[in-house]
Scaffold this motif. Structure first.
Motif, short mmCIF file in Angstrom:
data_model
loop_
_atom_site.label_atom_id
_atom_site.label_comp_id
_atom_site.label_asym_id
_atom_site.label_seq_id
_atom_site.Cartn_x
_atom_site.Cartn_y
_atom_site.Cartn_z
N LEU A 14 -53.95 14.82 14.62
CA LEU A 14 -53.74 13.64 15.46
C LEU A 14 -54.95 12.71 15.37
CD1 LEU A 14 -52.17 15.21 18.66
CD2 LEU A 14 -51.05 13.68 17.06
N LEU A 51 -47.83 9.39 15.07
CA LEU A 51 -48.38 9.69 16.40
C LEU A 51 -47.27 9.95 17.40
CD1 LEU A 51 -51.29 7.12 16.69
CD2 LEU A 51 -51.47 9.60 16.57
N GLY A 54 -45.98 13.33 16.62
CA GLY A 54 -46.97 14.40 16.67
C GLY A 54 -47.45 14.73 18.07
N LEU A 55 -47.59 13.73 18.93
CA LEU A 55 -48.10 13.99 20.28
C LEU A 55 -47.18 14.92 21.06
CD1 LEU A 55 -49.68 10.60 21.37
CD2 LEU A 55 -50.82 12.78 21.08
N LEU A 144 -59.42 13.74 21.72
CA LEU A 144 -58.35 12.79 21.42
C LEU A 144 -58.47 11.55 22.29
CD1 LEU A 144 -55.82 12.28 19.78
CD2 LEU A 144 -54.52 13.49 21.52
#
Length: 187
Positions: A14, A51, A54-55, A144
């Motif tokens: 990420l 993103l 993936g999050l 992050l």
């Protein structure tokens, strides 16, 4: 199999996507006579989609770790309760079998105390494991968040009022000629 195929991104992946996004914006070609830049739309949207996909998987993985830790804690509690139940049952059997009640009571108390110590040890181990996993996830989230804040700060610098192009909320109202001036001009 890549993270694009599985939809799963590790915390470091990420951060890599955020770095790619930052590099894409920083390396974009400037528009002639402007501080605006031209960004490849497909590349930008591809990174944003990575993103976006993936999050949730990173959050799901953290939920799985938490569920696994909670399951281990529950198993430890169940095991402790089973040990206690077995110890109590064994104590009752000893009392029934032995002629000397005092010896049976003493032995039963020892078994119950050992079982309670073992149950406490299992609970402590499970709690420590849960805490360690949650602390690691917390660190990943902090890293992050730092990357996201840095990216947003970079973008805010570019989008600020001094960025080279006027923002609609910073443009002054034009001065219009009055009606009297128009009438005098016609005469």
């Amino acid at each position: 199999m890549t993270h694009e195929e599985t939809g799963a991104l590790s915390p470091s992946a990420l951060i890599d996507v955020l770095d790619e996004l930052t590099s894409l914006v920083e390396g974009a070609k400037p528009v002639f006579l402007s501080s605006d830049v031209r960004v490849d739309r497909d590349s930008l949207l591809g990174l944003v989609n990575e993103l976006r996909h993936g999050l949730p998987s990173a959050v799901e993985r953290s939920d799985e770790v938490l569920r696994a830790a909670q399951s281990e804690l529950e198993d430890a509690r169940r095991s402790g309760e089973e040990i206690l139940a077995a110890a109590r049952q064994r104590a009752l059997e000893l009392v029934e079998r032995e002629q000397v009640v005092a010896q049976a009571t003493s032995r039963a108390a020892d078994i119950v105390a050992a079982a309670e110590q073992e149950a406490a040890r299992l609970r402590t181990n499970a709690d420590e494991y849960c805490d360690a996993r949650l602390a690691a996830f917390d660190e990943d989230l902090d890293a992050l968040k730092g990357q996201v804040r840095a990216g947003r700060a970079k973008l805010a610098e570019r989008l600020g009022p001094e960025a080279g192009r006027p923002r609609w909320d910073h443009v002054p109202e034009p001065e219009w000629p009055s009606e009297h001036a128009e009438e005098e001009g016609r005469r």
